[in-house]
Design an enzyme around this catalytic site. Structure first.
Site, PDB file in Angstrom:
ATOM      1  N   VAL A   1     -50.113 125.281 107.927  1.00  0.00           N
ATOM      2  CA  VAL A   1     -49.004 126.622 108.241  1.00  0.00           C
ATOM      3  C   VAL A   1     -48.829 126.405 109.771  1.00  0.00           C
ATOM      4  O   VAL A   1     -48.328 127.111 110.163  1.00  0.00           O
ATOM      5  CB  VAL A   1     -49.844 127.803 107.565  1.00  0.00           C
ATOM      6  CG1 VAL A   1     -49.680 127.945 106.060  1.00  0.00           C
ATOM      7  CG2 VAL A   1     -51.273 128.176 108.264  1.00  0.00           C
ATOM      8  N   ASP A   2     -49.193 125.410 110.300  1.00  0.00           N
ATOM      9  CA  ASP A   2     -49.126 125.203 111.801  1.00  0.00           C
ATOM     10  C   ASP A   2     -47.728 124.704 111.965  1.00  0.00           C
ATOM     11  O   ASP A   2     -46.992 124.208 111.075  1.00  0.00           O
ATOM     12  CB  ASP A   2     -50.161 124.409 112.460  1.00  0.00           C
ATOM     13  CG  ASP A   2     -50.236 123.200 111.764  1.00  0.00           C
ATOM     14  OD1 ASP A   2     -49.332 122.242 111.711  1.00  0.00           O
ATOM     15  OD2 ASP A   2     -51.293 122.446 111.602  1.00  0.00           O
TER      16      ASP A   2
ATOM     17  N   HIS B   1     -47.015 126.189 102.097  1.00  0.00           N
ATOM     18  CA  HIS B   1     -47.965 127.195 102.046  1.00  0.00           C
ATOM     19  C   HIS B   1     -47.539 128.240 103.182  1.00  0.00           C
ATOM     20  O   HIS B   1     -48.534 129.030 103.412  1.00  0.00           O
ATOM     21  CB  HIS B   1     -49.448 126.805 102.145  1.00  0.00           C
ATOM     22  CG  HIS B   1     -49.688 125.961 101.007  1.00  0.00           C
ATOM     23  ND1 HIS B   1     -50.722 125.100 101.026  1.00  0.00           N
ATOM     24  CD2 HIS B   1     -49.167 125.739  99.720  1.00  0.00           C
ATOM     25  CE1 HIS B   1     -50.984 124.603  99.776  1.00  0.00           C
ATOM     26  NE2 HIS B   1     -49.911 125.202  98.908  1.00  0.00           N
TER      27      HIS B   1
ATOM     28  N   GLN C   1     -48.554 120.966 103.687  1.00  0.00           N
ATOM     29  CA  GLN C   1     -49.522 122.120 103.266  1.00  0.00           C
ATOM     30  C   GLN C   1     -49.916 122.968 104.526  1.00  0.00           C
ATOM     31  O   GLN C   1     -50.203 124.063 104.363  1.00  0.00           O
ATOM     32  CB  GLN C   1     -50.764 121.664 102.338  1.00  0.00           C
ATOM     33  CG  GLN C   1     -50.254 120.979 101.216  1.00  0.00           C
ATOM     34  CD  GLN C   1     -51.555 120.257 100.337  1.00  0.00           C
ATOM     35  OE1 GLN C   1     -52.238 120.742 100.008  1.00  0.00           O
ATOM     36  NE2 GLN C   1     -51.654 118.915 100.900  1.00  0.00           N
TER      37      GLN C   1
ATOM     38  N   GLY D   1     -54.216 113.074 105.228  1.00  0.00           N
ATOM     39  CA  GLY D   1     -55.086 114.116 105.199  1.00  0.00           C
ATOM     40  C   GLY D   1     -55.130 115.387 104.438  1.00  0.00           C
ATOM     41  O   GLY D   1     -55.291 116.517 104.892  1.00  0.00           O
ATOM     42  N   THR D   2     -55.258 115.122 103.323  1.00  0.00           N
ATOM     43  CA  THR D   2     -55.326 116.100 102.056  1.00  0.00           C
ATOM     44  C   THR D   2     -56.319 115.717 101.329  1.00  0.00           C
ATOM     45  O   THR D   2     -56.300 114.757 100.682  1.00  0.00           O
ATOM     46  CB  THR D   2     -54.132 116.538 101.572  1.00  0.00           C
ATOM     47  OG1 THR D   2     -54.376 117.555 100.487  1.00  0.00           O
ATOM     48  CG2 THR D   2     -53.413 115.811 101.056  1.00  0.00           C
TER      49      THR D   2
ATOM     50  N   TYR E   1     -55.697 135.823 110.114  1.00  0.00           N
ATOM     51  CA  TYR E   1     -54.568 135.120 110.589  1.00  0.00           C
ATOM     52  C   TYR E   1     -54.346 135.297 111.783  1.00  0.00           C
ATOM     53  O   TYR E   1     -53.729 134.481 112.431  1.00  0.00           O
ATOM     54  CB  TYR E   1     -53.398 135.525 109.668  1.00  0.00           C
ATOM     55  CG  TYR E   1     -53.728 134.770 108.128  1.00  0.00           C
ATOM     56  CD1 TYR E   1     -53.418 133.173 107.872  1.00  0.00           C
ATOM     57  CD2 TYR E   1     -54.174 135.643 107.132  1.00  0.00           C
ATOM     58  CE1 TYR E   1     -53.552 133.017 106.773  1.00  0.00           C
ATOM     59  CE2 TYR E   1     -54.447 135.146 105.722  1.00  0.00           C
ATOM     60  CZ  TYR E   1     -54.243 133.732 105.560  1.00  0.00           C
ATOM     61  OH  TYR E   1     -54.433 133.043 104.490  1.00  0.00           O
TER      62      TYR E   1
ATOM     63  N   ARG F   1     -56.229 132.614 113.419  1.00  0.00           N
ATOM     64  CA  ARG F   1     -55.550 131.251 113.342  1.00  0.00           C
ATOM     65  C   ARG F   1     -54.360 130.905 114.260  1.00  0.00           C
ATOM     66  O   ARG F   1     -53.975 129.989 114.940  1.00  0.00           O
ATOM     67  CB  ARG F   1     -55.059 131.220 111.919  1.00  0.00           C
ATOM     68  CG  ARG F   1     -56.213 131.478 110.874  1.00  0.00           C
ATOM     69  CD  ARG F   1     -56.921 130.327 110.344  1.00  0.00           C
ATOM     70  NE  ARG F   1     -58.053 129.993 111.407  1.00  0.00           N
ATOM     71  CZ  ARG F   1     -59.267 130.899 111.682  1.00  0.00           C
ATOM     72  NH1 ARG F   1     -59.253 131.751 110.870  1.00  0.00           N
ATOM     73  NH2 ARG F   1     -59.921 130.430 112.320  1.00  0.00           N
TER      74      ARG F   1
HETATM   75  N1  APR Z   1     -57.596 112.602 109.914  1.00  0.00           N
HETATM   76  C1  APR Z   1     -57.258 112.378 108.566  1.00  0.00           C
HETATM   77  N2  APR Z   1     -57.724 113.239 107.656  1.00  0.00           N
HETATM   78  C2  APR Z   1     -58.653 114.046 107.855  1.00  0.00           C
HETATM   79  C3  APR Z   1     -59.290 113.971 109.188  1.00  0.00           C
HETATM   80  C4  APR Z   1     -58.673 113.255 110.237  1.00  0.00           C
HETATM   81  N3  APR Z   1     -58.843 113.411 111.507  1.00  0.00           N
HETATM   82  N4  APR Z   1     -60.186 115.025 109.147  1.00  0.00           N
HETATM   83  C5  APR Z   1     -60.392 115.184 107.975  1.00  0.00           C
HETATM   84  N5  APR Z   1     -59.575 114.589 107.145  1.00  0.00           N
HETATM   85  C6  APR Z   1     -59.422 114.614 105.721  1.00  0.00           C
HETATM   86  C7  APR Z   1     -60.571 115.027 104.904  1.00  0.00           C
HETATM   87  O1  APR Z   1     -61.291 114.006 104.352  1.00  0.00           O
HETATM   88  C8  APR Z   1     -59.762 115.761 103.657  1.00  0.00           C
HETATM   89  O2  APR Z   1     -59.402 114.875 102.663  1.00  0.00           O
HETATM   90  O3  APR Z   1     -58.400 115.994 105.483  1.00  0.00           O
HETATM   91  C9  APR Z   1     -58.651 116.342 104.306  1.00  0.00           C
HETATM   92  C10 APR Z   1     -58.708 117.869 104.302  1.00  0.00           C
HETATM   93  O4  APR Z   1     -58.880 118.510 103.174  1.00  0.00           O
HETATM   94  P1  APR Z   1     -58.623 120.201 102.946  1.00  0.00           P
HETATM   95  O5  APR Z   1     -59.504 120.811 103.992  1.00  0.00           O
HETATM   96  O6  APR Z   1     -59.048 120.599 101.386  1.00  0.00           O
HETATM   97  O7  APR Z   1     -57.242 120.565 103.279  1.00  0.00           O
HETATM   98  P2  APR Z   1     -55.990 120.491 102.438  1.00  0.00           P
HETATM   99  O8  APR Z   1     -55.817 119.208 101.461  1.00  0.00           O
HETATM  100  O9  APR Z   1     -54.858 120.681 103.539  1.00  0.00           O
HETATM  101  O10 APR Z   1     -55.983 121.759 101.576  1.00  0.00           O
HETATM  102  C11 APR Z   1     -55.039 122.298 100.969  1.00  0.00           C
HETATM  103  O11 APR Z   1     -56.035 124.344 100.526  1.00  0.00           O
HETATM  104  O12 APR Z   1     -56.978 126.469 101.234  1.00  0.00           O
HETATM  105  C12 APR Z   1     -55.948 125.824 101.109  1.00  0.00           C
HETATM  106  O13 APR Z   1     -53.927 126.468 101.500  1.00  0.00           O
HETATM  107  C13 APR Z   1     -54.979 125.606 102.091  1.00  0.00           C
HETATM  108  O14 APR Z   1     -52.971 123.999 102.593  1.00  0.00           O
HETATM  109  C14 APR Z   1     -54.404 124.326 102.273  1.00  0.00           C
HETATM  110  C15 APR Z   1     -54.635 123.799 100.835  1.00  0.00           C
END
Ligand code: APR
Length: 232
Positions: free
Chosen positions: A90-91, A106, A88, A172-173, A55, A58
């Protein structure tokens, strides 16, 4: 006139173009680290040094990056809408871009808390938490992060906000991690839902979704311009 309520669920993808890597894309953080080694209460008990260092790295990186066009566009939405961001992440890039209503599901990288009393939360000066840094009760300070296997205390509030949205945005999730991914189920039926992500659609269970297959930095400003026009 009463402003319409826009609720935005964001994930790591919204910060990707700021230079913070996502978790599950190829080359993402969970390719480089094992979740069980750095993001669980067991890891903290077993190898505190490694967790603190993970962390700290990060946090150090967060001091070196800036919000991108997606964060700024979401802040602009407040001109015409009642905007609630549920992140979700943490930034603190939404806040630094000017969003005033941000709920962190989170936790927050720049905060630390007591390991015996979760209500004792502090702002960390600088980026480095050290072994031996203690809270006022004398216990080791830990990252203010919700680890895998821990409860997510902000979920009820996030669900309530979601259930009163007039428009819902998902940016972006991967919608892989629960309970955050389950929030979508609280959106009232008939509410317009927009999903911005350059990857594959992860929300096949959501009907009537407007899928914008773009990066957040380009897709978000375009959608925000459109929504601001609609509000006029
Ligand atoms: N713009 C938009 N989306 C994007 C970009 C971008 N430039 N680049 C990648 N992505 C998308 C990917 O296609 C994917 O769907 O962002 C998503 C990232 O997914 P994860 O890496 O799984 O992240 P997230 O969904 O935020 O994870 C949830 O998992 O590990 C834990 O606690 C952590 O909060 C996090 C949680």
């Amino acid at each position: 006139m009463l402003k319409k309520k826009i609720v935005v669920l964001t994930g790591a993808g919204v910060s990707a173009e700021s230079g913070i890597s996502t978790f599950r894309d190829s080359g993402g953080l969970w390719d480089k680290y094992d979740i069980m080694d750095v993001a669980t209460p067991e890891a903290w008990a077993r190898n505190m040094d490694m967790v603190i260092d993970f962390y700290n790295q990060r946090r150090k990186q967060l001091h070196e990056v800036e919000p991108n066009a997606a964060h700024y566009a979401l802040a602009r939405l407040e001109e015409k809408y009642d905007v609630h961001i549920i992140t979700q992440n943490v930034d603190d890039l939404h806040e630094r871009a000017g969003s005033t209503n941000v709920l962190h599901l989170h936790g927050e990288l720049k905060k630390i808390r007591s390991s015996v009393d979760e209500n004792l939360v502090y702002e960390l000066e600088g980026w480095e938490l050290k072994k031996g840094d203690t809270c006022e009760k004398g216990s080791q300070l830990r990252p203010h992060i919700v680890w895998f296997g821990e409860p997510v205390p902000m979920i009820p509030k996030a669900a309530e906000i979601t259930s009163t949205a007039d428009i819902y945005l998902i940016i972006g999730t991967s919608l892989n991690v629960y309970p955050a991914a389950g929030l979508v189920d609280y959106v009232r039926s008939g509410t317009p839902i927009y999903l911005i992500d350059p990857g594959e659609i992860h929300a096949s269970n959501i009907s009537d979704i407007n899928f914008i297959k773009e990066k957040a930095g380009t897709g978000t400003p375009k959608l925000v311009d459109e929504l601001l026009k609609q509000a006029n």
